[in-house]
Design a protein around this motif. Structure first.
Motif, short mmCIF file in Angstrom:
data_model
loop_
_atom_site.label_atom_id
_atom_site.label_comp_id
_atom_site.label_asym_id
_atom_site.label_seq_id
_atom_site.Cartn_x
_atom_site.Cartn_y
_atom_site.Cartn_z
N VAL A 32 0.86 -1.18 0.00
CA VAL A 32 0.00 0.00 0.00
C VAL A 32 0.90 1.23 0.00
N LEU A 33 0.70 2.12 -0.96
CA LEU A 33 1.41 3.39 -0.95
C LEU A 33 0.74 4.33 0.05
N HIS A 34 1.46 5.38 0.43
CA HIS A 34 0.95 6.31 1.44
C HIS A 34 1.25 7.73 0.99
N TRP A 35 0.22 8.53 0.85
CA TRP A 35 0.36 9.93 0.48
C TRP A 35 -0.10 10.76 1.67
N LEU A 36 0.87 11.31 2.40
CA LEU A 36 0.60 12.07 3.62
C LEU A 36 0.75 13.55 3.32
N GLY A 37 -0.26 14.35 3.68
CA GLY A 37 -0.28 15.74 3.32
C GLY A 37 0.43 16.65 4.30
N ALA A 38 0.51 17.92 3.91
CA ALA A 38 1.24 18.91 4.69
C ALA A 38 0.63 19.16 6.07
N ALA A 39 -0.67 18.92 6.23
CA ALA A 39 -1.28 19.11 7.55
C ALA A 39 -0.66 18.18 8.59
N PHE A 40 -0.25 17.01 8.14
CA PHE A 40 0.39 16.04 9.04
C PHE A 40 1.89 16.26 9.14
#
Length: 397
Positions: free
Chosen positions: A184-192
């Motif tokens: 599973v790929l993971h795209w974590l945004g700037a809020a985190f």
């Protein structure tokens, strides 16, 4: 009915009625209509030196018992993710021990488990793309040897080293080629994590999505899904509609998960007939805080009861929005706080001293919303523990 004390930002208290816990039942078989993972936190020994900068000293019995709590509700566990305080109190050695221990516990009960693979054991902030690949591969091989499923997490090292979308394609292509099972790929945004603001090569989610799709299509047999944590429902729906049929969208949107999980159907998020009906499965830190609700809601979907799903899960979204309020990366404090209120840990404490990251009025609002949504699993215990915290801080409960 027992009263519950609430606290406002001016230090004033008021009392409201304490609601009973919902009468949810654990599933008797696997959940079928949705796949759901709860991203679990770690529980420290409360008497240990879990102060800022100190190595994590974990209460393994309580930490693993919490994972069994999640599995008992038919959910999977996503471990060693950002919810487990990676880079915020949980170091590389503790992360590896967590992966090994959780994998063994998962095997003992047949529980679903995926764990994070990153490059965060490398202490240098700036490294080359080749070093990023090597760091990913080291953690990938360790995780596969432990017998856990893989979530290929967004890497700060890659975010700093990459100069173009092509750099992301190169690194992910090399790592995915070495995976022995789909990840599973993971795209974590700037809020985190603000360092990840331009991950996949752009701050524009549409442009970055093109890169994500190229990575997936170039390694289709090695990708089972993607967890998207941008807190942008529109961006998730747009990418979801473009994913190959074999690739699952796992929502990591702790603000908008109710509609995203319901999906492209009446009562869901996007009922447009122009795209094939799709939904998001779930890989959420919020589900660690509301595991019984998540399970009961999916059980309702399994029974074809969409209104029941919304009735159960809908009220938890306001609670989740409070837990994940800005600065969002301190959401782990709310997850641990609810774990303590609900009796899953003996003390409201966290590795790295992170339990001090939220104010009492912020925590009071969590208490209010948890009470309103039925997320207090043992209401009388929760009320007593919250009152004790108020008293400790010189407030009259």
């Amino acid at each position: 009915m027992t009263d519950l004390t609430l606290l406002d930002p001016a230090g004033r208290t008021r009392r409201v009625g304490l609601n009973p816990a919902p009468a949810f039942t654990r599933p008797t078989g696997p959940l079928t209509s949705r796949v759901a993972y709860a991203a679990a936190h770690v529980i420290p020994r409360p008497f240990a030196e879990n102060v800022p900068g100190a190595p994590a000293d974990i209460d393994w019995d309580a930490t693993l018992a919490f994972r069994h709590h999640v599995w008992s509700w038919g959910l999977g566990v996503a471990d060693a993710m950002d919810t487990a305080q990676r880079n915020m109190g949980l170091g590389a050695a503790a992360t590896r021990e967590l992966i090994t221990r959780s994998a063994a516990e998962a095997r003992s009960v047949g529980g679903a488990l995926v764990v994070g693979v990153n490059t965060d054991h490398i202490h240098d902030e700036q490294i080359s793309l080749d070093a990023v690949i090597d760091a990913y591969l080291e953690q990938l091989h360790f995780t596969e040897d432990a017998g856990a499923g893989v979530v290929l997490m967004a890497s700060r090292h890659l975010a700093r080293a990459a100069e173009s979308a092509e750099d992301y394609r190169r690194v992910y292509g090399a790592v995915l080629a070495a995976a022995t099972t789909p990840v599973v790929l993971h795209w974590l945004g700037a809020a985190f994590d603000p360092v990840l603001a331009a991950y996949f090569g752009s701050t524009d989610s549409t442009i970055a999505s093109d890169t994500v799709l190229a990575i997936i299509e170039e390694s289709l047999d090695s990708v089972s899904g993607i967890k998207m944590s941008l807190l942008d429902a529109g961006a998730e729906i747009a990418l979801r509609s473009r994913l190959p049929a074999s690739v699952t969208m796992f929502t990591g949107d702790d603000f908008n998960y109710v509609g995203l999980i319901a999906g492209d159907e009446p009562g869901g998020t996007d009922a447009s007939p122009a795209v094939a009906a799709r939904h998001s499965d779930a890989l959420l830190g919020a589900f660690a805080a509301v595991a019984p609700h998540a399970s009961a809601a999916i059980q309702a979907l399994d029974a074809g009861d969409l209104p029941g799903y919304h009735l159960i899960l809908g009220p938890t979204e306001a609670l989740s929005r409070q837990v994940f309020a800005a600065p969002t990366f301190y959401y782990k404090t709310g997850v641990a706080f609810l774990s303590w209120l609900n009796g899953h840990q003996a003390a409201f404490s966290m590795v790295g001293g992170l339990h001090a990251a939220r104010s009492l009025p912020h925590l009071s609002e969590i208490v209010r919303l948890a009470n309103d949504s039925g997320a207090l699993e043992r209401p009388e215990l929760a009320s007593a523990r919250w009152n004790s915290l108020l008293t400790l801080n010189g407030l009259t409960a």
